[in-house]
Design an enzyme around this catalytic site. Sequence first.
Site, PDB file in Angstrom:
ATOM      1  CG  HIS A 255      -4.382  -0.071   3.879  1.00 33.91           C
ATOM      2  ND1 HIS A 255      -3.637  -0.863   3.051  1.00 33.91           N
ATOM      3  CD2 HIS A 255      -5.420   0.385   3.139  1.00 33.91           C
ATOM      4  CE1 HIS A 255      -4.217  -0.914   1.854  1.00 33.91           C
ATOM      5  NE2 HIS A 255      -5.294  -0.146   1.878  1.00 33.91           N
TER       6      HIS A 255
ATOM      7  CG  HIS B 291      -6.515   0.676  -1.499  1.00 30.61           C
ATOM      8  ND1 HIS B 291      -6.573  -0.385  -0.626  1.00 30.61           N
ATOM      9  CD2 HIS B 291      -7.718   0.679  -2.131  1.00 30.61           C
ATOM     10  CE1 HIS B 291      -7.753  -0.981  -0.720  1.00 30.61           C
ATOM     11  NE2 HIS B 291      -8.462  -0.347  -1.624  1.00 30.61           N
TER      12      HIS B 291
ATOM     13  CB  CYS C 228      -0.990  -0.015   1.157  1.00 29.89           C
ATOM     14  SG  CYS C 228      -0.222   0.006   2.806  1.00 29.89           S
TER      15      CYS C 228
END
Length: 180
Positions: A134, A150, A80
């Site tokens: 994340h 993402h 990510c």
Amino acid sequence: MRKTIVLFTVLLVGTFAAKSQTTIPAEYQEMVDKLSKQLVSPPLKDQEATSTSKIIEFAKSMIGIRYRAASSSPSRGFDCSGFVNYVFSNFGFKVPRSSRDFAASGDAVKLEDAKIGDVILFTGTNSRSRRPGHVGIVYSIDGDEIKFIHSSSGSARGVTITSLNEGFYKKRFLKVISIF
């Protein structure tokens, strides 16, 4: 010898002629510089909008590239933060490489003030832990629905676009930061 003198004279006259044509009086130099900058650089808001749309289009071009832990390479795959880092780095932005470092960078903005191109941070898969784990890039905002692009290690297993309302992302939401 005569050819040499003629050639030297032509070069000398040409040099002076070229110099006289390119010399701008000092009083006009500042005005020319100012006008040149305005022609080359659009006002900041237009420049920001152009950058944002280019960043989003670039990120979108990588949809489907597989997830790969600890990687920031389109040929190998992205995690990510590697994806977010790669996208922004291609536009000259110096951004962190890890999701934890993103939490301390940029300017924090409220979710309702998020803009397309902002970075959105989440916890890791354990939503009870409030540590960043994340990141993604805000892709679109339609009323109350925010979508982000993402690199997911979840079922998508790669670069994808997800709604903040999908899955358990809303529970994992930490903050939005502006890079611009």
